[in-house]
Design an enzyme around this catalytic site. Structure first.
Site, PDB file in Angstrom:
ATOM      1  N   GLY A 276     -14.895  -2.656 -13.345  1.00 19.49           N
ATOM      2  CA  GLY A 276     -14.735  -2.295 -14.660  1.00 19.49           C
ATOM      3  C   GLY A 276     -13.361  -2.297 -15.306  1.00 19.49           C
ATOM      4  O   GLY A 276     -12.315  -2.451 -14.466  1.00 19.49           O
TER       5      GLY A 276
ATOM      6  N   CYS B 204     -14.131  -2.223  -6.467  1.00 21.60           N
ATOM      7  CA  CYS B 204     -13.051  -2.264  -7.192  1.00 21.60           C
ATOM      8  C   CYS B 204     -12.729  -1.083  -8.143  1.00 21.60           C
ATOM      9  O   CYS B 204     -12.555   0.167  -7.779  1.00 21.60           O
ATOM     10  CB  CYS B 204     -12.964  -3.595  -8.136  1.00 21.60           C
ATOM     11  SG  CYS B 204     -11.286  -3.887  -9.024  1.00 21.60           S
ATOM     12  N   TYR B 205     -12.895  -1.016  -9.509  1.00 25.88           N
ATOM     13  CA  TYR B 205     -13.376   0.138 -10.412  1.00 25.88           C
ATOM     14  C   TYR B 205     -14.103   1.221  -9.809  1.00 25.88           C
ATOM     15  O   TYR B 205     -13.302   2.775  -9.602  1.00 25.88           O
ATOM     16  CB  TYR B 205     -13.674  -0.091 -11.677  1.00 25.88           C
ATOM     17  CG  TYR B 205     -13.440   1.032 -12.640  1.00 25.88           C
ATOM     18  CD1 TYR B 205     -12.254   1.232 -13.135  1.00 25.88           C
ATOM     19  CD2 TYR B 205     -14.587   1.906 -13.059  1.00 25.88           C
ATOM     20  CE1 TYR B 205     -12.049   2.485 -14.082  1.00 25.88           C
ATOM     21  CE2 TYR B 205     -14.536   2.933 -13.899  1.00 25.88           C
ATOM     22  CZ  TYR B 205     -13.116   3.082 -14.341  1.00 25.88           C
ATOM     23  OH  TYR B 205     -13.071   4.204 -15.205  1.00 25.88           O
TER      24      TYR B 205
ATOM     25  N   HIS C 169     -13.891  -7.707  -4.215  1.00 31.68           N
ATOM     26  CA  HIS C 169     -15.127  -8.107  -4.766  1.00 31.68           C
ATOM     27  C   HIS C 169     -16.021  -8.876  -3.749  1.00 31.68           C
ATOM     28  O   HIS C 169     -16.040  -9.862  -3.637  1.00 31.68           O
ATOM     29  CB  HIS C 169     -15.006  -8.762  -6.057  1.00 31.68           C
ATOM     30  CG  HIS C 169     -14.540  -8.230  -7.011  1.00 31.68           C
ATOM     31  ND1 HIS C 169     -15.251  -7.258  -8.089  1.00 31.68           N
ATOM     32  CD2 HIS C 169     -13.105  -7.896  -7.645  1.00 31.68           C
ATOM     33  CE1 HIS C 169     -14.487  -6.652  -9.034  1.00 31.68           C
ATOM     34  NE2 HIS C 169     -13.469  -6.990  -8.804  1.00 31.68           N
TER      35      HIS C 169
ATOM     36  N   GLU D 165     -19.126  -9.335  -4.075  1.00 28.06           N
ATOM     37  CA  GLU D 165     -20.298 -10.149  -4.600  1.00 28.06           C
ATOM     38  C   GLU D 165     -19.881 -11.562  -5.052  1.00 28.06           C
ATOM     39  O   GLU D 165     -20.635 -12.451  -5.172  1.00 28.06           O
ATOM     40  CB  GLU D 165     -20.920  -9.210  -5.749  1.00 28.06           C
ATOM     41  CG  GLU D 165     -19.683  -9.218  -7.093  1.00 28.06           C
ATOM     42  CD  GLU D 165     -18.595  -8.300  -6.966  1.00 28.06           C
ATOM     43  OE1 GLU D 165     -18.421  -7.651  -5.784  1.00 28.06           O
ATOM     44  OE2 GLU D 165     -18.224  -7.857  -7.955  1.00 28.06           O
TER      45      GLU D 165
ATOM     46  N   GLY E  98     -43.759 -24.929 -21.766  1.00 26.42           N
ATOM     47  CA  GLY E  98     -43.397 -25.749 -20.633  1.00 26.42           C
ATOM     48  C   GLY E  98     -42.209 -25.675 -19.920  1.00 26.42           C
ATOM     49  O   GLY E  98     -41.837 -26.122 -18.935  1.00 26.42           O
TER      50      GLY E  98
ATOM     51  N   ASP F 158     -39.800 -20.535 -17.263  1.00 20.12           N
ATOM     52  CA  ASP F 158     -40.247 -18.934 -17.296  1.00 20.12           C
ATOM     53  C   ASP F 158     -41.648 -18.814 -17.810  1.00 20.12           C
ATOM     54  O   ASP F 158     -42.415 -18.097 -17.178  1.00 20.12           O
ATOM     55  CB  ASP F 158     -39.448 -18.077 -18.201  1.00 20.12           C
ATOM     56  CG  ASP F 158     -38.056 -18.279 -17.739  1.00 20.12           C
ATOM     57  OD1 ASP F 158     -37.730 -18.540 -16.552  1.00 20.12           O
ATOM     58  OD2 ASP F 158     -37.047 -17.903 -18.361  1.00 20.12           O
ATOM     59  N   SER F 159     -41.957 -19.595 -18.869  1.00 27.11           N
ATOM     60  CA  SER F 159     -43.317 -19.193 -19.285  1.00 27.11           C
ATOM     61  C   SER F 159     -44.656 -20.173 -18.587  1.00 27.11           C
ATOM     62  O   SER F 159     -45.625 -19.628 -18.295  1.00 27.11           O
ATOM     63  CB  SER F 159     -43.777 -19.761 -20.897  1.00 27.11           C
ATOM     64  OG  SER F 159     -43.519 -21.122 -20.907  1.00 27.11           O
TER      65      SER F 159
ATOM     66  N   LYS G 256     -33.401 -15.719 -12.607  1.00 27.39           N
ATOM     67  CA  LYS G 256     -33.663 -16.936 -12.647  1.00 27.39           C
ATOM     68  C   LYS G 256     -34.119 -17.624 -11.287  1.00 27.39           C
ATOM     69  O   LYS G 256     -35.424 -18.407 -11.372  1.00 27.39           O
ATOM     70  CB  LYS G 256     -32.588 -17.904 -13.467  1.00 27.39           C
ATOM     71  CG  LYS G 256     -33.227 -19.248 -14.097  1.00 27.39           C
ATOM     72  CD  LYS G 256     -33.961 -19.055 -15.247  1.00 27.39           C
ATOM     73  CE  LYS G 256     -34.750 -20.133 -15.689  1.00 27.39           C
ATOM     74  NZ  LYS G 256     -35.007 -20.066 -17.012  1.00 27.39           N
TER      75      LYS G 256
HETATM   76  N1  GLN Z   1      -9.235  -1.843 -14.061  1.00 26.39           N
HETATM   77  C1  GLN Z   1      -9.142  -1.564 -12.681  1.00 26.39           C
HETATM   78  C2  GLN Z   1      -7.989  -2.334 -12.243  1.00 26.39           C
HETATM   79  O1  GLN Z   1      -7.238  -2.940 -12.704  1.00 26.39           O
HETATM   80  C3  GLN Z   1     -10.310  -2.167 -12.033  1.00 26.39           C
HETATM   81  C4  GLN Z   1     -10.354  -3.553 -12.253  1.00 26.39           C
HETATM   82  C5  GLN Z   1     -11.759  -4.114 -11.467  1.00 26.39           C
HETATM   83  O2  GLN Z   1     -12.781  -3.601 -11.388  1.00 26.39           O
HETATM   84  N2  GLN Z   1     -11.920  -5.294 -11.282  1.00 26.39           N
HETATM   85  O3  GLN Z   1      -7.639  -2.239 -11.148  1.00 26.39           O
END
Ligand code: GLN
Length: 515
Positions: free
Chosen positions: A56, A83-84, A170, A172, A225, A228-229, A371
């Site tokens: 975040g 992260c955050y 991260h 992900e 067409g 999804d539908s 998707k």
């Molecule tokens: N804002 C927080 C930071 O700068 C977290 C960043 C993030 O979650 N990508 O460290």
């Protein structure tokens, strides 16, 4: 019905929240996204097997920042902070987070403790994606540091007895080379999931649920067409057969032969037993569009006329019990109903119920799917690959790929040019080399010479972009031989085209479509 194993992603406004959910589902575990504001009771009631806190933009030490209750960590449910989310876990449990002396951004070498459940089978030194200004200067009491980098003393921590894990990077994003493995370790080794999220059982279960819900009611589906539908329609067809009526409005702005392809699948010659109505409304749309060159006006006319036509058909059918919509999970999340992301767009499929059909309820069989999962469901249901893998196509169809006023002749020109382009992409083995590619008809006419005769004809523009999210895109470098072949075929085979251009612009500053 037995409850599906669920991992909950608590969204603190990070950019990659949907990606976290997708990666978890790729591991075979169902995952849903909720705002960090969701009350703890609501989360508990969902009986999650694990919780993931996202990244975040805020700083946890700022009192106005997004937060959650520390009780979350004492529910006996494993939590992974990213992260955050990792900073928040440390902050709430007594660790220290502050502005980092040196921010980390990009691919970073991380040294991990491979004894941790989270890092089983991970290399001791592994490349991870970092994007942070703050850092954890001191882990919370009871936590062990299980990773660090050259600049970041606490890149991951664990309190395995409580099922709590946190990573500064991260996992992900694909830049984190072993990110999927780490997420898989979390859901299987830490949360103890069995992995019951499989497309075949989802499809089968959905069909049974629909059957139970619909009983002997009547169901109406508007087919465009698109992927999804089509997938939604087939699922309904398998569930309730002839209680389903699909109305397919051919507005004359589809790609070449596309209307017939839809009819081949859903029509009387196709494999499904349902009521199929094709409305050949081409002329109605062309009449309404005559002389209109403003893009927004064109869109509006098509949208309204579409509703008119559908309404007329619905009236003939009379009262139905259910209306099917092809809403998918990103529509739900982006409408602000799921995660924390600001309402990016109010999606036509969510919330705004059509008031022109008399029905009692909406069925959205794909509401939980991303998707790529919709495509997997389509394959599971036996839909032809050409339909399942179809590129995104704008609702108002080719009208947005014809600059200026639409005429039937221009529609034919752009259809032919586009078909040639797609055919040659396939011939060159490049059918999947771009996320989206098409031909558009510019409104530019210029002088040319053909067979010693002066021409004053149109220019076709080719466009091919690569993108992972359709929010930003880059023009794809196509081989010159391919462009040459397509150009020569288009000017030879499509009357009134004497020039072919290639669009090198990215998005931004351009958009993917022309209009
Ligand atoms: N804002 C927080 C930071 O700068 C977290 C960043 C993030 O979650 N990508 O460290």
């Amino acid at each position: 019905m037995q409850q599906r194993e669920t991992i909950i992603v608590l969204d603190f406004g990070g950019q990659y929240n949907q990606l976290i959910a997708r990666r978890v589902r790729e591991c075979g575990v169902y995952c849903e996204i909720y705002s960090y504001r969701t009350p703890l009771e609501t989360i508990r009631a969902k009986n999650p097997r694990g919780i993931i806190l996202t990244g975040g933009p805020n700083s946890v030490y700022d009192p106005a920042s997004a937060t959650c209750t520390a009780d979350l960590f004492a529910m006996g449910v494993p939590v992974l902070g990213i992260c955050y989310g990792s900073q928040l876990m440390m902050h709430l449990l007594g660790g220290r987070v502050e502005r980092a002396p040196e921010r980390e951004y990009g691919k970073t070498e991380v040294y991990v403790d491979t004894e941790s459940l989270l890092f089983q089978e991970v290399n001791p030194t592994t490349i991870c994606w970092m994007s942070h200004n703050d850092y954890i200067s001191q882990a919370a009491p009871g936590f062990k540091v299980i990773a660090h980098t050259d600049h970041c003393p606490v890149a991951a921590v664990e309190a395995p007895d409580k099922g709590l894990y946190a990573v500064q990077f991260h996992p992900e994003v694909l830049h984190t080379q072993q990110g999927s493995l780490m997420l898989s370790n979390f859901v299987y080794k830490v949360c103890g999931c069995a992995g019951d999220w499989k497309m075949d059982s989802f499809v089968e279960q959905s069909i049974q649920n629909i059957r139970a819900k619909v009983g002997n009611g009547k169901v109406l589906c508007a087919l465009s067409g698109g992927v999804d539908s089509s997938v939604a329609a087939v699922m309904l067809a398998k569930a309730v057969g002839r209680q389903l009526t699909c109305v397919f409005v051919d507005h004359g702005l589809l790609r070449k032969d596309e209307g017939d392809q839809v009819e081949a699948v859903f029509g009387p010659e196709g494999p499904y037993d349902l009521n199929f109505i094709r409305v050949n409304a081409q002329q109605r749309f062309y009449d309404k569009l005559a002389g209109q060159d403003d893009p927004e006006t064109k869109r509006k006319i098509i949208g309204e006329e579409f509703i008119r036509v559908f309404e007329e058909e619905a009236k003939k059918i009379g009262r139905v019990d259910y209306l099917v919509q092809g809403t998918i999970y990103p529509d739900v999340v982006e409408s602000g109903l799921g995660g924390e992301s600001a309402v990016i767009k109010s999606h036509h499929n969510v919330g705004g119920l059509p008031d022109y059909v008399d029905f009692k309820e909406i069925i959205e069989p794909l509401r939980d799917l991303f998707k790529d999962e919709v495509r997997a469901a389509g394959r599971e249901l036996g839909l032809p690959e050409a339909l399942v893998a179809r590129q995104p196509f704008p609702g108002p169809g080719l009208a947005v790929r014809i600059i200026g006023a639409v005429t039937p002749e221009k529609v034919r020109m752009v259809q032919e040019a586009d078909a040639i382009f797609r055919e040659e992409m396939a011939n060159f083995g490049l059918a999947n080399a771009a996320s989206q590619y098409f031909a558009a008809l510019t409104n530019m006419r210029s002088v040319g010479v053909m067979g010693d005769e002066r021409t004053y004809d149109y220019a076709v523009a080719l466009r091919a972009v690569s993108t992972s999210d359709f929010m930003t895109a880059e023009s794809v470098q196509l081989p010159w031989e391919l462009l040459g072949k397509v150009t020569s075929r288009i000017v030879n085979e499509v009357p009134h085209v004497n020039r072919v251009l290639y669009d090198c612009t990215g998005k931004p500053p351009a958009t993917i479509e022309f209009e």
